[in-house]
Design a protein around this motif. Structure first.
Motif, PDB file in Angstrom:
ATOM      1  N   LEU A  23      11.537   9.364  -9.222  1.00 25.62           N
ATOM      2  CA  LEU A  23      11.399  10.552  -8.290  1.00 25.62           C
ATOM      3  C   LEU A  23       9.978  10.095  -7.367  1.00 25.62           C
ATOM      4  O   LEU A  23      10.180  10.468  -6.177  1.00 25.62           O
ATOM      5  N   CYS A  24       9.001   9.306  -7.884  1.00 18.67           N
ATOM      6  CA  CYS A  24       8.046   9.240  -6.920  1.00 18.67           C
ATOM      7  C   CYS A  24       8.404   8.101  -5.878  1.00 18.67           C
ATOM      8  O   CYS A  24       7.884   8.168  -4.812  1.00 18.67           O
ATOM      9  N   LEU A  25       9.429   6.953  -6.120  1.00 20.31           N
ATOM     10  CA  LEU A  25       9.649   6.059  -5.472  1.00 20.31           C
ATOM     11  C   LEU A  25      11.002   6.157  -4.595  1.00 20.31           C
ATOM     12  O   LEU A  25      11.379   5.585  -3.695  1.00 20.31           O
ATOM     13  N   GLU A  26      11.497   7.491  -4.456  1.00 16.78           N
ATOM     14  CA  GLU A  26      12.621   7.790  -3.845  1.00 16.78           C
ATOM     15  C   GLU A  26      12.615   7.248  -2.334  1.00 16.78           C
ATOM     16  O   GLU A  26      13.519   6.863  -1.563  1.00 16.78           O
ATOM     17  N   PRO A  27      11.616   7.996  -1.628  1.00 18.57           N
ATOM     18  CA  PRO A  27      11.070   7.742  -0.306  1.00 18.57           C
ATOM     19  C   PRO A  27      11.010   6.300   0.061  1.00 18.57           C
ATOM     20  O   PRO A  27      11.215   6.018   1.200  1.00 18.57           O
ATOM     21  N   ALA A  28      10.609   5.507  -0.965  1.00 21.85           N
ATOM     22  CA  ALA A  28      10.755   4.050  -0.468  1.00 21.85           C
ATOM     23  C   ALA A  28      11.956   3.305  -0.590  1.00 21.85           C
ATOM     24  O   ALA A  28      12.046   2.150  -0.118  1.00 21.85           O
ATOM     25  N   ILE A  36       0.607  -1.275   0.130  1.00 20.50           N
ATOM     26  CA  ILE A  36      -0.028   0.000  -0.105  1.00 20.50           C
ATOM     27  C   ILE A  36       0.888   1.310   0.046  1.00 20.50           C
ATOM     28  O   ILE A  36       0.610   2.255  -0.758  1.00 20.50           O
ATOM     29  N   GLU A  37       1.988   1.246   0.766  1.00 13.72           N
ATOM     30  CA  GLU A  37       2.893   2.036   0.732  1.00 13.72           C
ATOM     31  C   GLU A  37       3.408   2.651  -0.638  1.00 13.72           C
ATOM     32  O   GLU A  37       3.460   4.023  -0.776  1.00 13.72           O
ATOM     33  N   VAL A  38       3.884   1.643  -1.054  1.00 15.66           N
ATOM     34  CA  VAL A  38       4.506   1.885  -2.610  1.00 15.66           C
ATOM     35  C   VAL A  38       3.380   2.331  -3.601  1.00 15.66           C
ATOM     36  O   VAL A  38       3.546   3.109  -4.300  1.00 15.66           O
ATOM     37  N   LEU A  39       2.209   1.593  -3.650  1.00 12.73           N
ATOM     38  CA  LEU A  39       1.093   2.002  -4.318  1.00 12.73           C
ATOM     39  C   LEU A  39       0.449   3.440  -4.327  1.00 12.73           C
ATOM     40  O   LEU A  39       0.144   4.067  -5.168  1.00 12.73           O
ATOM     41  N   GLU A  40       0.679   3.758  -2.954  1.00 15.41           N
ATOM     42  CA  GLU A  40       0.284   5.310  -2.789  1.00 15.41           C
ATOM     43  C   GLU A  40       1.341   6.313  -3.091  1.00 15.41           C
ATOM     44  O   GLU A  40       0.834   7.290  -3.648  1.00 15.41           O
ATOM     45  N   ALA A  41       2.624   5.897  -3.184  1.00 14.83           N
ATOM     46  CA  ALA A  41       3.553   6.673  -3.766  1.00 14.83           C
ATOM     47  C   ALA A  41       3.296   6.849  -5.174  1.00 14.83           C
ATOM     48  O   ALA A  41       3.490   8.094  -5.851  1.00 14.83           O
ATOM     49  N   LEU A  42       3.241   5.786  -5.694  1.00 15.47           N
ATOM     50  CA  LEU A  42       2.853   5.958  -7.284  1.00 15.47           C
ATOM     51  C   LEU A  42       1.403   6.594  -7.493  1.00 15.47           C
ATOM     52  O   LEU A  42       1.457   7.427  -8.777  1.00 15.47           O
ATOM     53  N   ALA A  43       0.335   6.512  -6.903  1.00 12.67           N
ATOM     54  CA  ALA A  43      -0.890   7.209  -7.057  1.00 12.67           C
ATOM     55  C   ALA A  43      -0.684   8.726  -6.831  1.00 12.67           C
ATOM     56  O   ALA A  43      -1.362   9.431  -7.521  1.00 12.67           O
ATOM     57  N   ALA A  44       0.050   8.991  -6.048  1.00  7.52           N
ATOM     58  CA  ALA A  44       0.375  10.438  -5.693  1.00  7.52           C
ATOM     59  C   ALA A  44       0.855  11.093  -6.979  1.00  7.52           C
ATOM     60  O   ALA A  44       0.872  12.115  -7.224  1.00  7.52           O
TER      61      ALA A  44
END
Length: 234
Positions: A77-82, A32-40
């Motif tokens: 860029l979206c996944l950097e925090p992950a 969910i954390e990863v999918l939310e980062a992509l959805a953002a």
């Protein structure tokens, strides 16, 4: 020849204990954390495999797929925090989909196509079980086939697993909402893997710092006739 039930295992019901439910919750929370980062970033994606089905083990990977061609720059860029560990370009066979793979922390990976995927290639993910962000938030689980050629069907207590040798390809296709072609194809591939073992992927090219998957694909098209034919064939 289709494999016998005894080679795949018997039909059985598996009841999860508290530890297994907790493990599933943890892996789904990461998905969910990863999918939310992509959805953002306005990127639709889904998790596939055991995390979608529910039959996870401590070693289970969290595999996420973006079904559309997207900019690798935006994805990273979206996944950097992950926590990005590395990028690569992969292709299972000379005729298969060419994809970018983003390796993340916590046994997590995000892949996306670098060329237009065929419908049967998208159905591959539904064959193994797939769940989108909305489904994960609701706690939904999806049926799918694992590497042992067992159909995993979630239940409120755990799951029921049935060897594909006990089922017709048409019935499996209806249960998974895919075409019968993908069922028959994956059955052949997985049976061969069970007989001869995993033979490795055709291509896995790790990216150097500063490289993008799109740049690497451009070079591979010029260098490799097999990849060039796959790209040109659509």
């Amino acid at each position: 020849m289709r494999r016998k039930t005894a080679e795949m295992g018997e039909r059985r019901e598996v009841v999860y204990d508290d530890a297994r439910w907790k493990l599933l919750d943890e892996k789904r929370a990461r998905a969910i954390e990863v999918l939310e980062a992509l959805a953002a970033c306005q990127l639709d994606a889904f998790v596939f495999g055991s995390v979608a089905r529910g039959d996870v083990k401590p070693t289970s990977d969290i595999d996420v797929f973006i079904p559309n061609i997207v900019s690798s720059v935006i994805v990273t860029l979206c996944l950097e925090p992950a926590g990005i560990l590395g990028l690569s370009v992969v292709q299972a066979t000379p005729r298969a989909l060419v994809k970018a793979n983003v390796e993340l922390e916590d046994n997590t990976a995000v892949t996306f196509p670098l060329i237009s995927p065929r419908e049967v290639e998208l159905e591959f993910y539904r064959f193994g079980g797939a769940a989108d962000l909305a489904g994960l938030r609701k706690g939904e689980r999806s049926p799918g086939v694992d590497k042992r050629l067992m159909l995993i069907e979630p239940t409120s207590e755990g799951h029921i697993e049935t060897p594909l040798s006990d089922l017709s390809p048409g019935l499996v296709a209806r249960k998974l909402k895919v075409g019968q072609q993908i069922v028959e194809e994956r059955l052949r591939v997985l049976e061969r893997r069970a007989d001869v073992g995993r033979t490795g992927v055709y291509l896995k090219r790790s990216l150097a710092p500063g490289e993008t998957p799109e740049q690497v694909l451009h070079d591979l098209i010029a260098e490799d006739p097999a990849i060039r034919r796959r790209v040109e064939s659509g």
